[in-house]
Design an enzyme around this catalytic site. Sequence first.
Site, PDB file in Angstrom:
ATOM      1  N   HIS A 105       0.808  -1.228   0.000  1.00  0.00           N
ATOM      2  CA  HIS A 105       0.000   0.000   0.000  1.00  0.00           C
ATOM      3  C   HIS A 105       0.844   1.284   0.000  1.00  0.00           C
ATOM      4  O   HIS A 105       0.498   2.258   0.672  1.00  0.00           O
ATOM      5  CB  HIS A 105      -0.943   0.013   1.196  1.00  0.00           C
ATOM      6  CG  HIS A 105      -2.077  -0.968   1.103  1.00  0.00           C
ATOM      7  ND1 HIS A 105      -2.604  -1.391  -0.100  1.00  0.00           N
ATOM      8  CD2 HIS A 105      -2.783  -1.618   2.079  1.00  0.00           C
ATOM      9  CE1 HIS A 105      -3.586  -2.254   0.144  1.00  0.00           C
ATOM     10  NE2 HIS A 105      -3.711  -2.401   1.450  1.00  0.00           N
ATOM     11  N   HIS A 175      -9.576   2.373   0.766  1.00  0.00           N
ATOM     12  CA  HIS A 175      -9.563   1.203   1.644  1.00  0.00           C
ATOM     13  C   HIS A 175     -10.664   1.284   2.712  1.00  0.00           C
ATOM     14  O   HIS A 175     -10.451   0.922   3.869  1.00  0.00           O
ATOM     15  CB  HIS A 175      -8.184   1.078   2.302  1.00  0.00           C
ATOM     16  CG  HIS A 175      -7.770  -0.311   2.643  1.00  0.00           C
ATOM     17  ND1 HIS A 175      -8.194  -0.950   3.788  1.00  0.00           N
ATOM     18  CD2 HIS A 175      -6.984  -1.191   1.989  1.00  0.00           C
ATOM     19  CE1 HIS A 175      -7.666  -2.162   3.835  1.00  0.00           C
ATOM     20  NE2 HIS A 175      -6.924  -2.340   2.755  1.00  0.00           N
ATOM     21  N   GLU A 309     -11.897  -2.984  -2.925  1.00  0.00           N
ATOM     22  CA  GLU A 309     -10.874  -2.069  -3.415  1.00  0.00           C
ATOM     23  C   GLU A 309     -10.761  -2.167  -4.937  1.00  0.00           C
ATOM     24  O   GLU A 309     -10.156  -3.096  -5.464  1.00  0.00           O
ATOM     25  CB  GLU A 309      -9.538  -2.390  -2.752  1.00  0.00           C
ATOM     26  CG  GLU A 309      -9.595  -2.398  -1.233  1.00  0.00           C
ATOM     27  CD  GLU A 309      -8.449  -3.185  -0.620  1.00  0.00           C
ATOM     28  OE1 GLU A 309      -7.280  -2.883  -0.921  1.00  0.00           O
ATOM     29  OE2 GLU A 309      -8.726  -4.121   0.159  1.00  0.00           O
TER      30      GLU A 309
END
Length: 346
Positions: A105, A175, A309
């Site tokens: 991420h 997210h 996502e």
Amino acid sequence: MKVIYKSFGQIDYQTVSSFTLVNDNGVEVTAINYGCTITKIVVPDKNGNYENVVLGHDSLNDYLKDPYFLGAVVGRVGGRIKGGSFELDGQIYTLAKNDGNNHLHGGIKGFDKVVWDAEVMEEGVRFSYFSPDGEEGYPGNLYIQVTYTLNNNNEFTIHYAAQTDKKTLLTVTNHAYFNLSGSLKRDIVNHALTIKSDQFLELDQEYIPTGIFVDVKNTPFDFTSERIIETGIASDHPQNVLVGNGYDHPFLLKTNHDNEIVLKDPDSGRVLTIETDEAGVVVYSGNSLKTEGEFRGTPSGKHLGICLETQRMPDAIHHPHFPSIILDSDQKYSSKTVYKFGIEKE
């Protein structure tokens, strides 16, 4: 439509503010400019009760300590990059290994952990951030905008736009952890999910895609017709067991902007329909949410929320047959996802 602006605290002399988008139906979406984080979404159930349907906190300090990327925009690359490195035009770039041996991420201080500039618009708010060349190991000076808008059809839209002065990698996503029961009254195991997808990505022991697309037919990953999340949680399929009993898998979408992702809570009657122009969606059923901590007074726990996502495939830079996540200096990055909230018709 109106936007309500409030102070949410400070980080290193930078002001963090919250922005609440309110439409004529009373639907609300609140976000802060720390990580473009969605802190609250308030929508009605079948009885007209307005409640929050995402996991969140009321204080900035809680977000600073949060380990779950809660409601934030993650990048430059959402998901994992194997080995924390990649090669681009013959040059090897080294990234932080913030998830075992892998990069996750966007790194230690990715887009989720920085304060963005914010501009209030007629139907929402636009967040902007300049990511300098070399930040978190990525090449290129990158300018990115994330725009949140809400209309009177109860459609909340996220539009991502970016440009770079040097070839780099980019695939960003939000997210948010959804829980349509309202105010976290129940977990999401009885939520029903439909995805227009015939294939999901097999993961290895480190949750990295092996590169193999697996046919969903006759597996707990078949969401082509409505499936309860609990069936995957209870499944002995090796891929469900691997990720902690549930889902943490990328699905390849076979259609776009065509009601391709639908999440329902049968008790509240709430329905979330997601449409996107992205190649896929990572479904994460909150398998790693721990029992420590709380979300606005509700104790944390496994499967309390589900992430949907929308993005390109994780680790795509190491798999040439995946949709590319390379952004060149003469390209403009654009990605749009629409979240429509409604009530199931009886």
